[in-house]
Design a protein around this motif. Sequence first.
Motif, PDB file in Angstrom:
ATOM      1  N   UNK A 135      -7.416   0.036  -1.300  1.00  0.00           N
ATOM      2  CA  UNK A 135      -7.078  -1.333  -0.942  1.00  0.00           C
ATOM      3  C   UNK A 135      -6.717  -1.554   0.508  1.00  0.00           C
ATOM      4  N   UNK A 136      -6.816  -0.498   1.319  1.00  0.00           N
ATOM      5  CA  UNK A 136      -6.422  -0.612   2.727  1.00  0.00           C
ATOM      6  C   UNK A 136      -7.421   0.099   3.620  1.00  0.00           C
ATOM      7  N   UNK A 137      -7.373  -0.279   4.884  1.00  0.00           N
ATOM      8  CA  UNK A 137      -8.163   0.410   5.910  1.00  0.00           C
ATOM      9  C   UNK A 137      -7.193   1.147   6.820  1.00  0.00           C
ATOM     10  N   UNK A 138      -7.427   2.436   6.982  1.00  0.00           N
ATOM     11  CA  UNK A 138      -6.574   3.253   7.839  1.00  0.00           C
ATOM     12  C   UNK A 138      -6.909   2.990   9.298  1.00  0.00           C
ATOM     13  N   UNK A 195       0.811  -1.225   0.000  1.00  0.00           N
ATOM     14  CA  UNK A 195       0.000   0.000   0.000  1.00  0.00           C
ATOM     15  C   UNK A 195       0.842   1.271   0.000  1.00  0.00           C
ATOM     16  N   UNK A 196       2.109   1.169  -0.330  1.00  0.00           N
ATOM     17  CA  UNK A 196       2.989   2.333  -0.274  1.00  0.00           C
ATOM     18  C   UNK A 196       2.586   3.420  -1.278  1.00  0.00           C
ATOM     19  N   UNK A 231      -0.406   3.761  -2.985  1.00  0.00           N
ATOM     20  CA  UNK A 231      -1.714   4.333  -2.656  1.00  0.00           C
ATOM     21  C   UNK A 231      -1.660   5.259  -1.430  1.00  0.00           C
ATOM     22  N   UNK A 232      -0.788   4.942  -0.468  1.00  0.00           N
ATOM     23  CA  UNK A 232      -0.630   5.826   0.693  1.00  0.00           C
ATOM     24  C   UNK A 232      -0.079   7.170   0.261  1.00  0.00           C
ATOM     25  N   UNK A 233       0.958   7.167  -0.575  1.00  0.00           N
ATOM     26  CA  UNK A 233       1.512   8.438  -1.036  1.00  0.00           C
ATOM     27  C   UNK A 233       0.475   9.242  -1.812  1.00  0.00           C
ATOM     28  N   UNK A 234      -0.303   8.578  -2.637  1.00  0.00           N
ATOM     29  CA  UNK A 234      -1.363   9.264  -3.381  1.00  0.00           C
ATOM     30  C   UNK A 234      -2.387   9.885  -2.427  1.00  0.00           C
ATOM     31  N   UNK A 235      -2.737   9.176  -1.366  1.00  0.00           N
ATOM     32  CA  UNK A 235      -3.709   9.682  -0.396  1.00  0.00           C
ATOM     33  C   UNK A 235      -3.147  10.886   0.367  1.00  0.00           C
ATOM     34  N   UNK A 290      -3.467  -8.899   7.940  1.00  0.00           N
ATOM     35  CA  UNK A 290      -2.302  -8.332   7.268  1.00  0.00           C
ATOM     36  C   UNK A 290      -2.268  -6.828   7.543  1.00  0.00           C
ATOM     37  N   UNK A 291      -1.124  -6.346   8.005  1.00  0.00           N
ATOM     38  CA  UNK A 291      -1.011  -4.934   8.345  1.00  0.00           C
ATOM     39  C   UNK A 291       0.425  -4.458   8.184  1.00  0.00           C
TER      40      UNK A 291
END
Length: 137
Positions: A102-105, A4-5, A7-11, A61-62
């Motif tokens: 694709x992830x839950x914060x 999720x690296x 997508x995290x940067x995009x967010x 998974x986290x």
Amino acid sequence: MALHSWPLQQAIFAKLNAASITDYASNAITGIFDDVPEETAYPYIKIGEETSTNIATKTLDAHEHTLTIHVWSQYRGGFRDVKVIMQQIFTALHNGDITVSGASLVNIRHEFETVLLEQDGITRHGVMRFRVVLFDS
């Protein structure tokens, strides 16, 4: 399991871009970058280095990410400009709500900040680090 690296940067980019961050004089910053174009005017924000640690359990998974954000300014009145911009970044991100594909914060928390005077004696550099915990969706 996914990292999720990206997508995290995009967010993070989307959240900071939506915050309409301004400098001390209430002028818009010149941009938020991953790779700063040559001749970019100050002040600006750079989404920088990141580390990721697998914190998965048997059933979940986290990952825990640490993300560094840099603030650059050449304001000639000390660190005021950098600190004003950093406050807005803190307000936008700390305990904030971001959507990561694709992830839950779980959470996003400010860990530290520092301000530096670069060797040219003009450029001010602010460094912030945030801790982000994400579960796979």
